[in-house]
Design an enzyme around this catalytic site. Sequence first.
Site, PDB file in Angstrom:
ATOM      1  N   LYS A   1       0.825  -1.211   0.000  1.00  0.00           N
ATOM      2  CA  LYS A   1       0.000   0.000   0.000  1.00  0.00           C
ATOM      3  C   LYS A   1       0.866   1.271   0.000  1.00  0.00           C
ATOM      4  CE  LYS A   1      -2.570  -0.174   3.568  1.00  0.00           C
ATOM      5  NZ  LYS A   1      -2.577   1.015   4.436  1.00  0.00           N
TER       6      LYS A   1
ATOM      7  N   ARG B   1      11.355 -13.101   2.716  1.00  0.00           N
ATOM      8  CA  ARG B   1      12.284 -11.988   2.503  1.00  0.00           C
ATOM      9  C   ARG B   1      13.504 -12.080   3.416  1.00  0.00           C
ATOM     10  NH1 ARG B   1       8.182  -6.827   2.758  1.00  0.00           N
ATOM     11  NH2 ARG B   1       8.235  -7.309   4.976  1.00  0.00           N
TER      12      ARG B   1
END
Length: 217
Positions: A13, A127
Site C-alpha cells: 500500500k 524476505r
Amino acid sequence: MNIILIGPPGAGKGTQAATLVKDRNMIQLSTGDMLRAARTSGTELGKMVAGVMDRGELVTDEIVIGLIEEQLTSSTESTGFIFDGFPRTLAQADALSNLLSKVDQKLDTVIQMTVDDEALVRRITGRFTCGVCGQGYHEDFKAPIIKGKCDNCGEVGAFKKRADDNEDALKTRLMAYYKDTSPLIGYYYAKQQLQQINGLNSIDEVGRDISEAISSI
Ligand SMILES: [Zn+2]
C-alpha cells in the site's frame, strides 16, 4: 479526487501511495504522520493532540477529523487526497463522509488491494537481506546465485530476516486487519464505491490497475 486505499500489511500500500503522490500530485493523509505533524504545529488543535498523547490517552475521532479538515481546507496545490489508515471503523467512515460534504468535496473511490493470505505470508516470510550491504533477497523470487553468499558484496553468511517477518507475527497482523476493515469493505461496497484489485501482482501491474480504477470513476 479523494480515494481510500485499503490493504493488509505487506500488500504494498505504501509503495502504491507514494507513486500516486509522485505521479498525480496527490497528498497522502496518514493518521500517524498527521498526529506527529500536529504535535509540533503550534495550532490549538496541535496543542490538544500533544496534551492527549503526552497523557497517554487515545486520540479521539473528533481530533483526527479536525486534523483532516485542516488538511482538506489548507492544501490547494494538490489534486486530491489518499486516505491511509483512516477510517478504520464505521463511525469514522460516517464522520469522514460528513466532513467531505461539509467542505464541498466527496470520496471518489475506495480501492481494496486484495491478497491471497498464504501467498502474502510466503511473500513476507521469504524476505531476507544482506546484513553488510543491505541487498534484498527472497527465497522464491530472488535467491542469491550461490547459497548463503551475497551477490552484491560477496559476504558469506551475513543474511538476516526482520524479526516481525515471521509467520505468527504476520498472521496476527492479518487477523487484526480483517477484524478492523471487513465492516468497511461492506460499507463501501453497499455505497458502490468499492473497487478491488489484485494486490499480489507485480508493483507495476498493481500500479496500472490502480490507475485504471481511478480513471474509471
Ligand atoms: Zn551484501
